[in-house]
Design an enzyme around this catalytic site. Structure first.
Site, mmCIF file in Angstrom:
data_model
loop_
_atom_site.group_PDB
_atom_site.id
_atom_site.type_symbol
_atom_site.label_atom_id
_atom_site.label_comp_id
_atom_site.label_asym_id
_atom_site.label_seq_id
_atom_site.Cartn_x
_atom_site.Cartn_y
_atom_site.Cartn_z
ATOM 1 N N GLU B 49 -4.548 3.225 65.247
ATOM 2 C CA GLU B 49 -5.054 2.943 66.591
ATOM 3 C C GLU B 49 -6.081 4.025 66.894
ATOM 4 O O GLU B 49 -5.745 5.175 67.135
ATOM 5 C CB GLU B 49 -3.900 2.982 67.610
ATOM 6 C CG GLU B 49 -4.355 2.795 69.038
ATOM 7 C CD GLU B 49 -3.229 2.918 70.063
ATOM 8 O OE1 GLU B 49 -2.044 2.908 69.668
ATOM 9 O OE2 GLU B 49 -3.543 3.047 71.254
ATOM 10 N N ASP B 60 -3.652 8.003 80.165
ATOM 11 C CA ASP B 60 -3.395 9.111 79.244
ATOM 12 C C ASP B 60 -2.893 10.364 79.921
ATOM 13 O O ASP B 60 -3.352 10.748 80.993
ATOM 14 C CB ASP B 60 -4.662 9.418 78.439
ATOM 15 C CG ASP B 60 -4.905 8.349 77.383
ATOM 16 O OD1 ASP B 60 -3.949 8.008 76.667
ATOM 17 O OD2 ASP B 60 -6.027 7.835 77.306
#
Ligand SMILES: Cc1ncc(COP(=O)(O)O)c(C=O)c1O
Lengths: 405, 260
Positions: B49, B60
């Site tokens: 990924e 994030d």
């Protein structure tokens, strides 16, 4: 369909919900609670009562005659949101959302803030309703709006300086979204402007629409007719949407939003999202934004923390697109001159954000002439900006001022 | 046929499941990020990924934010992402999914992005801030280019939304383990098991769990009920602390969690 009847998720090609899947359930829950509240007369009654006994609504209008002499002799009418409790329009939306948060059974509210006005209003509502409150604020803004940080803390809120990215409002929103994803069960994200994913742009606009509804009647009562133009500053766009909304279907009324042009729109240092931005996705909605070729958000710049934002609410992007509203840039220097002019001609010290709209009114008055009536959203008072203004005009050290006049 | 789905299927046949590893392009620099990605795939990671750094990464946590911000400060451009995919694919034959926030794709042009990703040898996209409801352009472009599209399902997703995610996804469905953002956690949330079983009821063939996984034991635990385990922050931390060699070592250790 009337323009006034448009609601999200989409305003033309703008709006929507571009957020992590984890937040969708919370947005659905909020939307449902808001629809239910809208249909419930006890909610409206509760909010009205709060506005009457706590906010200080209706806010008055003030005709600025001496200021108007500098605006081509036009009649300038100020809608005095600066007189609201906590000193700006932000409280209108905050009380509405705080009531909703209580209905949802949330015990904690979080908010982002730029100038600190929304943070102060949120901390205030949290104190009033007995909710826990955390305010995210870019580190840069905690420095230039230190007084508001102190106010929030005194009110019992926790202020978290955001040290990532550009360390301003956009990063504070990112951090609030991250908090919300993790704590959505107990927490309501009390977003402070008409941006973000649906239902925020519609809901926040509705809570501020009281500004325009009151002002429209007040101007009619004072002058016997509708104004020629309605002017407001645009950061995310909440005070502007609030005052514009009642006038959207009054064809003869021009709607003018003033964006922060910082050092000038032809420099890299501005926050003129509609003038210089392109369509894109930021903070959960498709709207106009300042971005580079790759779609990375660009840093905005303005002397005013509350306008220092590279995005704008989707309804403004739509109103600009269909030509119903026009958006004009105002530089730091133009805004600061207007701030001083209003202070000296009317005895009213406006917020630096608001001063952008005041410059807009001066410009428009000179274009439209002495017959014109111009309604201005006086979105906030300047107390929080005294340090910036004092430094700008050299008032702390009389010898070294720009203020030789 | 989806290379990603094939790989996950194979790994579930021969082992406990697939290990999916995340690293961002351009951290600490483009060349090292390519080497580190190759090292992952050569040390037991089955699917890569590859993250594209973005200015406003709301999904994030601190670790990945720091890395992607470094990449942006060093001048990361979107075209570096395609170059990285191409360089990685020329060195290892493993599927490479790109993880990106949505605005960069919109600005590049959704069709152009899809075509360039396919030409670079990419397998598809993981889109953390694009829900199927808003994805009409991407559905069309990914179908036209035979690219995988990985949508997310969360503990808070309704059954209807689970079904929608399953129907819209190709490759696998990303089961978000916890209500939160990326970052290593001591406990992988019990909610992950629930998300996977609800995804299965909704008809998912491949459900892979991400967020918070950082140890071989957690990989093994997740693979006892899911088809794949996704590890991100732990690998980024290894790269930050010890460079490519450390990434290889951590990947190999995590891969022991896929043994049956
Ligand atoms: C007094 C005042 N006016 C305007 C703004 C800009 O926000 P908006 O565009 O949402 O009205 C702010 C934001 O902090 C503010 O404090």
């Amino acid at each position: 369909m009337k323009l006034r009847d448009h609601v999200g998720p989409y305003f033309g090609g703008f709006g929507g919900r571009f957020v992590p899947e984890s937040l969708i359930a919370a947005l659905d829950e909020l939307d449902a609670a808001y629809q239910a509240a809208k249909a419930d007369p006890t909610f409206a009654a509760e909010l009205d009562e709060l506005h009457r006994t706590y906010t200080g609504r209706p806010s008055i209008i003030t005709e600025a005659k001496r200021f108007g002499e500098h605006a081509g002799g036009a009649r300038i009418i100020l809608k005095r949101e600066d007189l609201n409790h906590t000193g700006s329009h932000k409280i209108n939306n905050v009380l509405g959302q705080a009531l909703l948060a209580k209905r949802l059974g949330k015990t904690r509210i979080i908010a982002e803030t730029g100038a600190g006005q929304h943070g102060v209003a949120s901390a205030t509502a949290a104190a009033l309703f007995g909710l826990e409150c955390v305010v995210y604020m870019g580190e840069v803004d905690t420095e230039r709006q230190a007084l508001n940080v102190a106010r929030m803390k005194l009110l019992g809120a926790e202020v978290v300086p955001v040290t990532v990215g550009s360390r301003t409002l956009k990063d504070a929103i990112n951090e609030a979204l991250r908090d919300w994803v993790a704590n959505v069960e107990t927490t309501h994200y009390l977003l402070g402007t008409v941006a973000g994913p649906h239902p925020f742009p519609t809901m926040v606009r509705d809570f501020h629409s009281v500004i325009g509804i009151e002002a429209r009647e007040q101007v009619l009562a004072l002058t016997g007719r509708l104004p020629d133009a309605v002017v407001a500053c645009v950061g995310g766009g909440s005070n502007a949407m609030g005052i514009f909304h009642a006038f959207l279907d009054d064809e003869g009324v021009r709607l003018v939003g003033n964006e922060a042009a910082g050092d000038g729109v032809d420099t890299p240092y501005h926050a003129a999202t509609i003038t210089k931005g392109r369509p894109g996705v930021l903070h959960g909605a498709r709207s106009l934004m300042l971005q580079d070729e790759d779609g990375q958000t660009m840093e905005s710049h303005s002397i005013s923390a509350g306008l220092d934002y590279p995005g704008v609410g989707p309804e403004h992007a739509w109103l600009a697109d269909i030509g119903r509203a026009e958006y004009r840039p105002v530089t730091d220097a133009q805004a600061m001159d207007a701030l001083r002019l209003l202070s000296r001609t009317e005895g009213i010290i406006p917020a630096i954000e608001t001063a952008h709209a005041l410059h807009g009114a001066l410009e428009l008055g000179r274009e439209l002439g002495p017959e014109a009536i111009i309604l201005v959203s006086l979105s906030g008072r300047g107390d929080k900006d005294m340090e910036t203004a004092a430094r700008y005009f050299g008032l702390l050290d009389a010898a070294a001022g720009k203020d030789s006049a | 046929m989806s290379h990603v789905a094939d790989t996950i299927r194979t790994r579930n046949a021969e082992a406990a499941g697939a290990l999916i590893g995340y690293l961002p392009v351009g951290f600490p620099d483009l060349d090292t990020s390519v080497d580190a990605a190759v090292a992952l795939l050569e040390n037991g990671v089955d699917v890569l990924e590859l993250g594209l750094p973005y200015s406003d990464p709301v999904m994030d946590g601190a670790m990945i934010q720091r890395a992607t911000q470094t990449a942006l400060s060093n001048g990361f451009r979107l075209r570096d992402g395609f170059e990285a995919v191409e360089r990685i694919r020329s060195r290892v034959d493993a599927p490479v999914l790109v993880m990106t926030y949505w605005n960069p794709v919109v600005q590049y042009g959704v069709d152009r992005f899809a075509a360039d990703l396919r030409n670079a040898g990419g397998a598809g996209l993981i889109t953390p801030d694009l829900i199927p409801d808003e994805a009409a352009d991407w559905m069309a472009a990914s179908s036209a280019n035979e690219l995988d599209r990985v949508f997310l399902a969360a503990p808070s997703s309704s059954d209807a939304r689970m079904r929608q995610a399953v129907e819209a996804s190709r490759g696998f469905v990303y089961a978000v383990s916890t209500m939160g953002i990326t970052g290593a956690r001591a406990d992988v949330d019990a909610a992950a098991r629930g998300v996977v079983s609800r995804l299965r009821e909704a008809g998912a063939e491949n459900a892979c769990v991400g967020l918070g996984i950082s140890t071989p034991d957690q990989v093994a635990d997740v693979l006892s009920y899911a088809d794949g385990a996704i590890v991100g922050s732990r690998l980024v931390a290894a790269l930050e602390e010890g460079g490519v060699a450390a990434v290889a070592e951590v990947a190999a250790a995590l891969a022991t969690g896929t043994r049956r």
